[in-house]
Enzyme design. Structure first.
Site, PDB file in Angstrom:
ATOM      1  N   LYS A 174     -16.325  -2.284   2.365  1.00  0.00           N
ATOM      2  CA  LYS A 174     -16.540  -0.826   2.217  1.00  0.00           C
ATOM      3  C   LYS A 174     -16.073  -0.467   0.826  1.00  0.00           C
ATOM      4  O   LYS A 174     -14.897  -0.507   0.511  1.00  0.00           O
ATOM      5  CB  LYS A 174     -15.727  -0.076   3.279  1.00  0.00           C
ATOM      6  CG  LYS A 174     -16.324   1.244   3.728  1.00  0.00           C
ATOM      7  CD  LYS A 174     -16.411   2.317   2.646  1.00  0.00           C
ATOM      8  CE  LYS A 174     -15.120   3.090   2.494  1.00  0.00           C
ATOM      9  NZ  LYS A 174     -15.145   3.966   1.299  1.00  0.00           N
ATOM     10  N   GLU A 249      -2.187  -3.475   1.137  1.00  0.00           N
ATOM     11  CA  GLU A 249      -1.707  -3.449  -0.256  1.00  0.00           C
ATOM     12  C   GLU A 249      -1.711  -1.996  -0.670  1.00  0.00           C
ATOM     13  O   GLU A 249      -2.764  -1.432  -0.963  1.00  0.00           O
ATOM     14  CB  GLU A 249      -2.656  -4.233  -1.169  1.00  0.00           C
ATOM     15  CG  GLU A 249      -2.736  -5.702  -0.881  1.00  0.00           C
ATOM     16  CD  GLU A 249      -1.585  -6.494  -1.455  1.00  0.00           C
ATOM     17  OE1 GLU A 249      -0.587  -5.882  -1.894  1.00  0.00           O
ATOM     18  OE2 GLU A 249      -1.682  -7.726  -1.458  1.00  0.00           O
TER      19      GLU A 249
END
Ligand code: NAD
Length: 481
Positions: A174, A249
């Site tokens: 995405k 992250e």
């Protein structure tokens, strides 16, 4: 350049069910192109395609050495098309052309590295006595969903895609709404090296729509997310509901501790790269410098010199590596950063240089240095994600570490000193996933990267990242007596 870009699902380019979004060139403020936006049904088609390829065994059952070759060839494809993709990346993201080239070369390095590692992901045999033969296998999870941020769209996709493919997973990516275009290169690369249709799917869509549909999809087996803390929380929640692992992250407010014996002349280079590279839109940016009070004024003076030396303007005009900086990704991000500088000033910080929107079209912010920042200020706690350096003072080592560790984050940190004992002590005490001694950003694709605290969990880069993409299966065989 094309004025309309589609999504790539199951080996075919197509429109999105959620319409289109305008992609703006932040270096000029002008519209660049339109990008198709996927809806939930498009996401489902992409996941089903990836699932079908996974279940076919086309990648999972391939000899890892051969899979590794394909992954490496994808990296070579990026290099073979370097100029084309670099151009698209600069136009959509705003960074100078030479920085875009560094990003694409860095992306290719991930494919080289993980392509090389593919054949090294080994199980082990476990002794159970003469009656049994027991071994473990590392199996790919299946469908890996990867949700990408706008600051390094090519490199971030490369980081997770290369490791996922090397270990035999199939992928749905995405892309970010602000910088979706340059990811086309991965679809072309997958086709060029002969991956089966549906092994790599690339779609753009709104985070709350396509992103949420992907991270909550029942046939996704593993998720990698790079982005902000609130989105990370939403994705981890969706992953928990489907009981699938995820790697997060997230952001950072990373600090360099600069001791009284540090080489400040050399540190100018760390300032240049640490906070002004990619206009500071780097999760591991050196956004805080905590300097011994005896060197404070000298450091601020040097930081101002570095900031003022940068020629700021459109990335397309900045072809040569050197003292220059491009646009931020959008006027919205630029205004947010400028607003944080004004708030810091209101809270007592001094703007030593910069802090203002530049009076040219595009999303430009003057390279900024803030002095007299104290740990309680918002600017010392929250991520700016822009070219804004905050300078704080310390009196002794304990205070320096308390300030460095005093945020909710823990992505990276640095210590600058001529004293190795002091450096190693600091490295041990620092609450961060990666510590740089005497060079900000020291490390490479080979070194594990990821956060402590609200900077996330799981590691990308290095061999350590491979274990995010495989699950252990134990096989115990009863031998005939
Ligand atoms: P963001 O969290 O807004 O968006 C990141 C991605 O998540 C985008 O693709 C977005 O569409 C998608 N998304 C948004 N809402 C979603 C939802 N509810 N469900 C699923 N997906 C959703 O972050 P951003 O503004 O694109 O990036 C900036 C932030 O990312 C900064 O905080 C930065 O520190 C962080 N970042 C971290 C790293 C890292 O490696 N640690 C790298 C780059 C950026």
């Amino acid at each position: 350049m094309k004025d309309y870009w589609q999504n790539y699902i199951d080996g075919a380019w197509g429109d999105g069910g959620a319409g289109r979004v305008e992609v703006v060139n932040p270096g000029s403020g002008e519209m660049l192109a339109e990008q198709a936006l996927a809806d939930e049904a498009d996401v489902d088609r992409a996941v089903q395609a990836a699932k079908r390829v996974h279940q076919s065994g086309a990648l999972r059952d391939m000899r890892p050495l051969e899979r590794g070759r394909l992954v490496q060839a994808m990296g070579q494809y990026l290099l073979d098309n370097l100029d084309e993709v670099t151009n698209v990346l600069t136009r959509e993201q705003g960074k100078p052309l030479w920085e875009a080239e560094i990003e694409v070369r860095g992306a290719a390095l991930y494919f080289e590295y993980y392509g090389n590692q593919a054949a090294t992901v080994e199980g082990k045999s476990i002794p159970l006595g003469a009656g049994y033969y027991d071994f473990t296998d590392c199996e790919p999870y299946g469908v890996s969903a990867q949700i990408i941020p706008w600051n390094y769209p090519v490199e971030m996709t490369a980081r997770s895609l290369s490791a996922a493919l090397a270990t035999g997973n199939t992928c749905v990516i995405k892309t970010p709404e602000l910088t979706p275009l340059s990811n086309y290169i991965f679809a072309h690369a997958a086709e060029a090296v002969g991956l089966p249709k549906g092994a790599v799917n690339i779609l753009c869509g709104w985070g709350h729509q396509a992103g949420a549909a992907l991270s909550g999809h029942g046939d996704v087996n593993q998720i990698v997310f790079t982005g902000s803390v609130p989105t990370g929380v939403a994705i981890a929640t969706a992953a928990a509901q489907n009981v699938v692992p995820c790697v997060l992250e997230l952001g950072g407010k990373s600090a360099a501790i600069v001791h009284d014996d540090a080489d400040l002349e050399a540190f100018e280079n760390d300032i240049r790269w640490g906070i002004y590279f990619n206009a500071g839109q780097v999760c591991s940016a050196m956004s805080r410098v905590i300097v011994h009070e005896s060197r404070h004024d000298e450091l601020v003076e040097r930081a101002v010199k570095v900031a003022k030396s940068l020629s700021v303007g459109p990335g397309m005009e900045r072809t040569e590596a050197g003292a220059n900086m491009g646009a931020m990704v959008s006027e919205g991000q630029r205004d947010r950063a400028a607003g944080m500088v004004s708030d810091a000033e209101a809270q007592g910080a001094t703007v030593a240089t910069g802090g203002r929107k530049m009076n040219i079209p595009g999303a430009f912010l003057d390279p900024t240095v803030l002095a007299n920042v104290t740990p309680d200020m918002t600017i010392a706690q929250e991520e700016v994600f822009g070219p804004v350096l905050s300078v704080l003072k310390f009196r002794d080592d304990a205070e320096a570490m308390e300030i460095a560790n005093g945020t909710q984050y823990g992505l990276v940190g640095g210590v600058f000193t001529a004293d190795l004992d002091r450096a190693t002590r600091a490295a041990r005490q620092m609450r961060a996933g990666q510590v740089f001694v005497n060079e900000w950003f020291a490390g490479g694709v080979e070194t594990p990267f990821g956060g402590f605290g609200k900077s996330g969990y799981g590691r990308e880069k290095g061999r350590e990242a491979l274990w995010n993409y495989v699950q252990t299966k134990n096989v115990a065989i009863k031998m005939k007596a």
